[in-house]
Motif scaffolding. Structure first.
Motif, mmCIF file in Angstrom:
data_model
loop_
_atom_site.group_PDB
_atom_site.id
_atom_site.type_symbol
_atom_site.label_atom_id
_atom_site.label_comp_id
_atom_site.label_asym_id
_atom_site.label_seq_id
_atom_site.Cartn_x
_atom_site.Cartn_y
_atom_site.Cartn_z
ATOM 1 N N LEU A 351 0.792 -1.226 0.000
ATOM 2 C CA LEU A 351 0.000 0.000 0.000
ATOM 3 C C LEU A 351 0.826 1.279 0.000
ATOM 4 O O LEU A 351 0.257 2.371 -0.023
ATOM 5 C CB LEU A 351 -0.941 0.004 1.216
ATOM 6 N N GLY A 352 2.143 1.183 0.064
ATOM 7 C CA GLY A 352 2.983 2.376 0.048
ATOM 8 C C GLY A 352 3.499 2.732 1.424
ATOM 9 O O GLY A 352 3.041 2.197 2.442
ATOM 10 N N PRO A 353 4.473 3.659 1.510
ATOM 11 C CA PRO A 353 5.139 3.955 2.786
ATOM 12 C C PRO A 353 4.200 4.485 3.860
ATOM 13 O O PRO A 353 4.369 4.181 5.044
ATOM 14 C CB PRO A 353 6.197 4.989 2.398
ATOM 15 N N TYR A 354 3.193 5.275 3.463
ATOM 16 C CA TYR A 354 2.297 5.855 4.458
ATOM 17 C C TYR A 354 1.409 4.806 5.123
ATOM 18 O O TYR A 354 0.807 5.076 6.162
ATOM 19 C CB TYR A 354 1.437 6.951 3.822
ATOM 20 N N ALA A 355 1.330 3.626 4.535
ATOM 21 C CA ALA A 355 0.539 2.549 5.140
ATOM 22 C C ALA A 355 1.129 2.101 6.473
ATOM 23 O O ALA A 355 0.440 1.435 7.255
ATOM 24 C CB ALA A 355 0.450 1.370 4.178
#
Length: 434
Positions: A351-355
């Motif tokens: 889901l990407g780094p902010y996940a």
């Protein structure tokens, strides 16, 4: 104060170098690993393996210390840590790093237990609070100082790995060259998790969830920063600021929980951490200042939860159960710290780094709901019958060892006859030299 600290100054100086090395090495590996293109899963396993080694060290290291002695064991552990720090600079390989990180965690547990037992034996009931507070400050300064070194030298070179080795070797010198008496054998803490749950369900579940959230962020925070486009210097600033604000937040949060139901404070702080994390997930700010502001808000709330949960558990325990209760909570925190990075790495990949903050938000939402739920089932302990919230270090890997529990001024003091025996022991008078 000077009179209380002089007998343990060599130990505290060694502790400072040890945590400088820990802070630097703990941040350097994910920053360099991210630059090398290692997957989020592998970088998460760095934290999982370290925490696993640390937990095992708390159980197994005392046996080695009893077998070969404190000074030999301390020198062996530090030597291994220094060698590993240098090897990770030479063997830039993800699988080697994961395996070596577990061995580092094991050795750090051993060195910390030796330092803490040594400090505990040199402390009196009158000086214990001063020494404990100074020890906490040293660990905080060490970790933050070590992290800030990442922004001084290019992490893509081997220089920072060599600096790690130098810091660890310096940590060995004050203790091995000291003429202070060697400490008594390490104490074992008998853990009873079912009893701990019956004592305080909120603390039991809460500490596990706090370990998951803090373990995920503590291990993968640097990876998040790198994936989000921060420079190594900005990553170090971001992680260091969250530690500092978490330490500062402990004072107002602790006072608030001393005056009202601690579960309400746990719920409120968890909700703040969850909201800050969800804002990061939803907005994914490209402005680095905005990003660090919300990460700082997250750190202030998330890093002040652990001591309140510990204090809540001790509200329902007798004074002689402090070490057993806190030891059980340390084990739960360690388990959570193993789980957090293991979950966080794959989630960030999908889901990407902010996940990463989605993982921590879920943990904090669960803690908020459970704390409110339990507050309706059980009355709070009257304010006058409570323990004050302790000031517990909030390092990137905020686990301590069972030996630190006996150093805490809240621990029951030695009975008079045991105190006399300890004072009259040959090593207490300095007759036996390491």
């Amino acid at each position: 104060m000077r009179r209380n600290l002089l007998p343990v100054m060599a130990l505290l100086l060694g502790t400072l170098f040890l945590f400088l090395g820990n802070g630097l090495h703990g941040l350097l590996l994910p920053v360099r690993g991210s630059a090398e293109g290692y997957s989020n899963e592998i970088l998460g396993l760095l934290g999982t393996s370290w925490a696993t080694g640390f937990v095992l060290g708390c159980f197994l290291a005392p046996k080695l210390v009893m077998r070969i002695g404190h000074v030999r064991a301390f020198s062996s552990f530090i030597s291994l840590i220094a060698v590993i720090a240098l090897m990770t600079g030479i063997l830039v390989d993800q699988y080697w790093w994961v395996g070596l990180r577990a061995l580092t965690g094991f050795c750090i547990a051993g060195t910390s237990m030796i330092i803490e037992s040594w400090l505990n034996e040199r402390a009196t009931n009158e000086s214990r609070g001063t020494i404990f507070s100074f020890y906490i400050s040293i660990t905080l300064i060490g970790v933050v100082g070590g992290q800030m070194l990442v922004g001084v030298v290019d992490p893509s070179t081997t220089i920072l790995f060599m600096i790690c080795g130098i810091l660890y070797c310096l940590a060995m010198l004050p203790t091995t060259m000291s003429t202070a008496a060697s400490p008594q054998p390490l104490k074992s803490v008998k853990l009873d998790l079912p009893s701990l749950y019956r004592n305080s369900p909120v603390s039991f579940v809460g500490i596990l969830l706090i370990g998951i959230a803090n373990g995920a962020y503590g291990t993968l925070g640097a990876v998040f920063g790198a994936r989000a486009g921060l420079s190594p210097n900005m990553i170090a600033i971001m992680l260091s600021v969250t530690i500092f604000v978490g330490a500062l937040m402990q004072f107002p949060a602790g006072k608030a929980s001393d005056r009202t139901d601690r579960r309400y404070v746990l719920a409120a702080l968890s909700a703040i951490a969850a909201v800050a994390a969800l804002v990061l997930v939803l907005l994914q700010p490209h402005n680095h200042v905005v990003m660090i502001v919300f990460v700082t808000l997250y750190g202030a709330a998330a890093n002040s939860l652990y001591p309140i949960a510990v204090a809540h558990a001790n509200d329902f325990a007798s004074s002689d159960e402090f070490v057993k209760v806190s030891g059980g909570l340390l084990l739960l925190f360690g388990i959570g710290t193993i789980i957090g990075p293991t979950i966080g790495g794959p989630v960030m990949t999908e889901l990407g780094p902010y996940a990463l903050f989605a993982v921590t938000a879920i943990a904090h939402v669960l803690l908020t709901g459970y704390a409110i739920y339990r507050s309706r089932l059980r009355a709070a302990v009257p304010v006058g019958d409570r323990e004050h919230v302790p000031n517990i270090p909030v390092t990137a890997s905020p686990m301590s060892t069972p030996e630190s529990l006996t150093l805490d001024p809240r621990a029951a003091p030695l009975p008079p006859h045991e105190a006399d025996q300890q004072a009259n022991h040959p090593r207490a008078s300095g007759e036996a030299r390491p």
